[in-house]
Scaffold this motif. Structure first.
Motif, PDB file in Angstrom:
ATOM      1  N   VAL A 139       0.841  -1.198   0.000  1.00 37.57           N
ATOM      2  CA  VAL A 139       0.000   0.000   0.000  1.00 37.57           C
ATOM      3  C   VAL A 139       0.877   1.249   0.000  1.00 37.57           C
ATOM      4  O   VAL A 139       0.627   2.208  -0.734  1.00 37.57           O
ATOM      5  N   VAL A 140       1.935   1.241   0.815  1.00 37.48           N
ATOM      6  CA  VAL A 140       2.875   2.359   0.843  1.00 37.48           C
ATOM      7  C   VAL A 140       3.530   2.539  -0.531  1.00 37.48           C
ATOM      8  O   VAL A 140       3.690   3.664  -1.025  1.00 37.48           O
ATOM      9  N   ALA A 141       3.909   1.425  -1.165  1.00 39.96           N
ATOM     10  CA  ALA A 141       4.521   1.498  -2.486  1.00 39.96           C
ATOM     11  C   ALA A 141       3.559   2.100  -3.504  1.00 39.96           C
ATOM     12  O   ALA A 141       3.967   2.903  -4.362  1.00 39.96           O
ATOM     13  N   SER A 142       2.288   1.735  -3.420  1.00 46.05           N
ATOM     14  CA  SER A 142       1.293   2.292  -4.339  1.00 46.05           C
ATOM     15  C   SER A 142       1.159   3.798  -4.158  1.00 46.05           C
ATOM     16  O   SER A 142       1.099   4.559  -5.127  1.00 46.05           O
ATOM     17  N   PHE A 143       1.140   4.248  -2.903  1.00 42.63           N
ATOM     18  CA  PHE A 143       1.032   5.685  -2.641  1.00 42.63           C
ATOM     19  C   PHE A 143       2.290   6.413  -3.098  1.00 42.63           C
ATOM     20  O   PHE A 143       2.220   7.512  -3.663  1.00 42.63           O
ATOM     21  N   ALA A 144       3.461   5.808  -2.858  1.00 43.40           N
ATOM     22  CA  ALA A 144       4.714   6.456  -3.243  1.00 43.40           C
ATOM     23  C   ALA A 144       4.816   6.597  -4.763  1.00 43.40           C
ATOM     24  O   ALA A 144       5.300   7.622  -5.268  1.00 43.40           O
ATOM     25  N   TRP A 145       4.380   5.580  -5.508  1.00 45.65           N
ATOM     26  CA  TRP A 145       4.423   5.704  -6.968  1.00 45.65           C
ATOM     27  C   TRP A 145       3.439   6.761  -7.452  1.00 45.65           C
ATOM     28  O   TRP A 145       3.723   7.488  -8.406  1.00 45.65           O
ATOM     29  N   ALA A 146       2.317   6.884  -6.769  1.00 43.93           N
ATOM     30  CA  ALA A 146       1.382   7.961  -7.089  1.00 43.93           C
ATOM     31  C   ALA A 146       2.029   9.318  -6.826  1.00 43.93           C
ATOM     32  O   ALA A 146       1.871  10.264  -7.609  1.00 43.93           O
ATOM     33  N   GLY A 147       2.785   9.417  -5.730  1.00 43.79           N
ATOM     34  CA  GLY A 147       3.508  10.644  -5.448  1.00 43.79           C
ATOM     35  C   GLY A 147       4.541  10.951  -6.513  1.00 43.79           C
ATOM     36  O   GLY A 147       4.682  12.108  -6.948  1.00 43.79           O
ATOM     37  N   TYR A 148       5.272   9.930  -6.951  1.00 44.00           N
ATOM     38  CA  TYR A 148       6.263  10.105  -8.018  1.00 44.00           C
ATOM     39  C   TYR A 148       5.602  10.585  -9.302  1.00 44.00           C
ATOM     40  O   TYR A 148       6.160  11.407 -10.037  1.00 44.00           O
ATOM     41  N   THR A 149       4.400  10.101  -9.566  1.00 41.63           N
ATOM     42  CA  THR A 149       3.670  10.492 -10.770  1.00 41.63           C
ATOM     43  C   THR A 149       3.206  11.943 -10.692  1.00 41.63           C
ATOM     44  O   THR A 149       3.470  12.754 -11.578  1.00 41.63           O
ATOM     45  N   VAL A 150       2.525  12.288  -9.612  1.00 39.50           N
ATOM     46  CA  VAL A 150       1.912  13.611  -9.499  1.00 39.50           C
ATOM     47  C   VAL A 150       2.965  14.695  -9.305  1.00 39.50           C
ATOM     48  O   VAL A 150       2.923  15.747  -9.958  1.00 39.50           O
ATOM     49  N   ALA A 213      14.424   1.768 -16.718  1.00 38.82           N
ATOM     50  CA  ALA A 213      14.751   2.778 -17.731  1.00 38.82           C
ATOM     51  C   ALA A 213      13.618   2.963 -18.737  1.00 38.82           C
ATOM     52  O   ALA A 213      13.119   4.072 -18.946  1.00 38.82           O
ATOM     53  N   ALA A 214      13.196   1.883 -19.364  1.00 40.92           N
ATOM     54  CA  ALA A 214      12.158   1.990 -20.397  1.00 40.92           C
ATOM     55  C   ALA A 214      10.798   2.320 -19.791  1.00 40.92           C
ATOM     56  O   ALA A 214      10.113   3.240 -20.242  1.00 40.92           O
ATOM     57  N   ALA A 215      10.415   1.592 -18.744  1.00 38.62           N
ATOM     58  CA  ALA A 215       9.068   1.752 -18.188  1.00 38.62           C
ATOM     59  C   ALA A 215       8.870   3.128 -17.554  1.00 38.62           C
ATOM     60  O   ALA A 215       7.833   3.769 -17.752  1.00 38.62           O
ATOM     61  N   TRP A 216       9.855   3.600 -16.795  1.00 40.30           N
ATOM     62  CA  TRP A 216       9.681   4.887 -16.122  1.00 40.30           C
ATOM     63  C   TRP A 216       9.713   6.040 -17.113  1.00 40.30           C
ATOM     64  O   TRP A 216       8.993   7.025 -16.946  1.00 40.30           O
ATOM     65  N   TYR A 217      10.551   5.929 -18.136  1.00 38.71           N
ATOM     66  CA  TYR A 217      10.558   6.968 -19.174  1.00 38.71           C
ATOM     67  C   TYR A 217       9.207   7.024 -19.892  1.00 38.71           C
ATOM     68  O   TYR A 217       8.628   8.094 -20.094  1.00 38.71           O
ATOM     69  N   LEU A 218       8.682   5.868 -20.274  1.00 36.98           N
ATOM     70  CA  LEU A 218       7.407   5.840 -20.995  1.00 36.98           C
ATOM     71  C   LEU A 218       6.257   6.311 -20.108  1.00 36.98           C
ATOM     72  O   LEU A 218       5.316   6.956 -20.584  1.00 36.98           O
ATOM     73  N   TRP A 219       6.320   6.001 -18.826  1.00 36.44           N
ATOM     74  CA  TRP A 219       5.292   6.463 -17.895  1.00 36.44           C
ATOM     75  C   TRP A 219       5.276   7.990 -17.842  1.00 36.44           C
ATOM     76  O   TRP A 219       4.222   8.621 -17.947  1.00 36.44           O
ATOM     77  N   TYR A 220       6.458   8.582 -17.691  1.00 37.70           N
ATOM     78  CA  TYR A 220       6.549  10.050 -17.681  1.00 37.70           C
ATOM     79  C   TYR A 220       6.231  10.643 -19.051  1.00 37.70           C
ATOM     80  O   TYR A 220       5.710  11.751 -19.141  1.00 37.70           O
ATOM     81  N   LYS A 221       6.534   9.902 -20.106  1.00 38.27           N
ATOM     82  CA  LYS A 221       6.222  10.408 -21.446  1.00 38.27           C
ATOM     83  C   LYS A 221       4.722  10.632 -21.596  1.00 38.27           C
ATOM     84  O   LYS A 221       4.278  11.592 -22.255  1.00 38.27           O
ATOM     85  N   GLY A 222       3.931   9.759 -20.994  1.00 34.36           N
ATOM     86  CA  GLY A 222       2.490   9.947 -21.049  1.00 34.36           C
ATOM     87  C   GLY A 222       2.047  11.252 -20.413  1.00 34.36           C
ATOM     88  O   GLY A 222       1.074  11.877 -20.850  1.00 34.36           O
ATOM     89  N   LEU A 223       2.784  11.684 -19.372  1.00 33.53           N
ATOM     90  CA  LEU A 223       2.424  12.926 -18.687  1.00 33.53           C
ATOM     91  C   LEU A 223       2.672  14.160 -19.547  1.00 33.53           C
ATOM     92  O   LEU A 223       2.201  15.247 -19.218  1.00 33.53           O
TER      93      LEU A 223
END
Length: 293
Positions: A139-150, A213-223
């Motif tokens: 649950v903490v990991a889910s919230f932290a990734w949401a924080g990284y996204t926002v 490398a690939a997944a995090w870049y593509l995730w931010y690319k969507g933003l």
């Protein structure tokens, strides 16, 4: 990623594996940034935001890997639904993104579909039984990734997805390095005890190059193109992709529940995506100029 990391814990302790993963991912992203180039380079005033993103990454990796080690696959799959929910809540509170009825409907459909997929693949009793600390960590990991996204939205739109992913991952590397040293000390292990076998090197390579490398870049690319809440809904596809890969590569069986849940998730993602497709792009650089149309 969940399957490879869970298997790798027998060879490399979780936090240490997370350090290797992020360090390799940071190196790959740095090379990519040097090859592609970015006209806007972060200045000294930008480093607090980048280090903050590195902190979100560190919390995500540590909580995710420790939680994965302590739980079963069904719990990990089911708890992924929390990430997009956290993203929508944080983006509404911090970025002013509206949660429209259409978006709420799409997220609800996708969440129900995820529950159906997981319930169809695993016995409900297995989902309920497990380590409470592991569930809390996920649950903490889910919230932290949401924080990284926002919190990453402002950096992505001021610079680029590649720049944001690269520098935030670099910032996380020494943080995870310190925690990895502490973990090895606590376990009474030295770096020499970690086997440099083909399987361990391949797993670290997959986690570093693919899952980082690939997944995090593509995730931010969507933003760069759509709001954080719209990007987040695609997170619901994780259990579908994971189950489909398990069926294709590991000969695991899938049934009618998987099909029904996958279609429901797809409907939810489609609903949210269509809402955005009908709106004009509003994303901007930090200087107020249009980013993408």
């Amino acid at each position: 990623m969940f399957v490879v990391s869970k298997w790798s814990f027998a060879l490399v302790p979780p936090v240490t594996l997370g350090f290797f993963r992020v360090a390799l991912g940071a190196a790959a992203l740095w090379v990519g940034l040097r090859l592609v180039g970015d006209p806007a380079t972060p200045g000294r005033e930008d480093w607090p935001a980048l280090v903050g993103l590195g902190g979100w990454v560190t919390v995500t990796i540590v909580a995710q890997f420790l939680g994965t080690e302590l739980t079963n696959a069904s719990q990990g799959s089911l708890l992924t639904v929390l990430t997009p929910i956290f993203v929508v809540l944080l983006s509404g509170a911090l970025l002013g993104e509206r949660v429209t009825k259409t978006k709420a409907l799409g997220i609800a459909l996708a969440a129900v579909g995820t529950a159906v997929v997981v319930a169809g693949q695993y016995h409900l009793r297995r989902i309920a039984v497990g380590n409470a600390a592991g569930v809390a960590l996920l649950v903490v990991a889910s919230f932290a990734w949401a924080g990284y996204t926002v919190w990453g939205v402002a950096v992505v739109r001021k610079f680029s997805a590649l720049t944001a992913a690269t520098y935030s991952t670099i910032a996380a590397t020494p943080m995870l390095g310190v925690l990895a040293v502490a973990e090895l000390w606590y376990l009474g292990r030295g770096i020499a005890t970690i086997p440099l076998s083909g399987p361990s090197l391949l797993s670290v390579a997959f986690l570093g190059f693919g899952s980082t490398a690939a997944a995090w870049y593509l995730w931010y690319k969507g933003l760069e193109y759509v709001p954080a809440g719209t990007v987040a809904v695609f997170y619901f596809l994780q259990p579908v992709v994971g189950t489909a890969l398990a069926a294709a590569l590991l000969d695991e069986q899938v049934g009618a529940w998987f099909v029904a849940g996958s279609l429901t998730i797809g409907a939810g993602v489609w609903v949210v995506s269509r809402e955005r497709a009908d709106e004009p792009a509003r994303n901007r650089h930090g200087d107020g100029s249009e980013l993408r149309e």
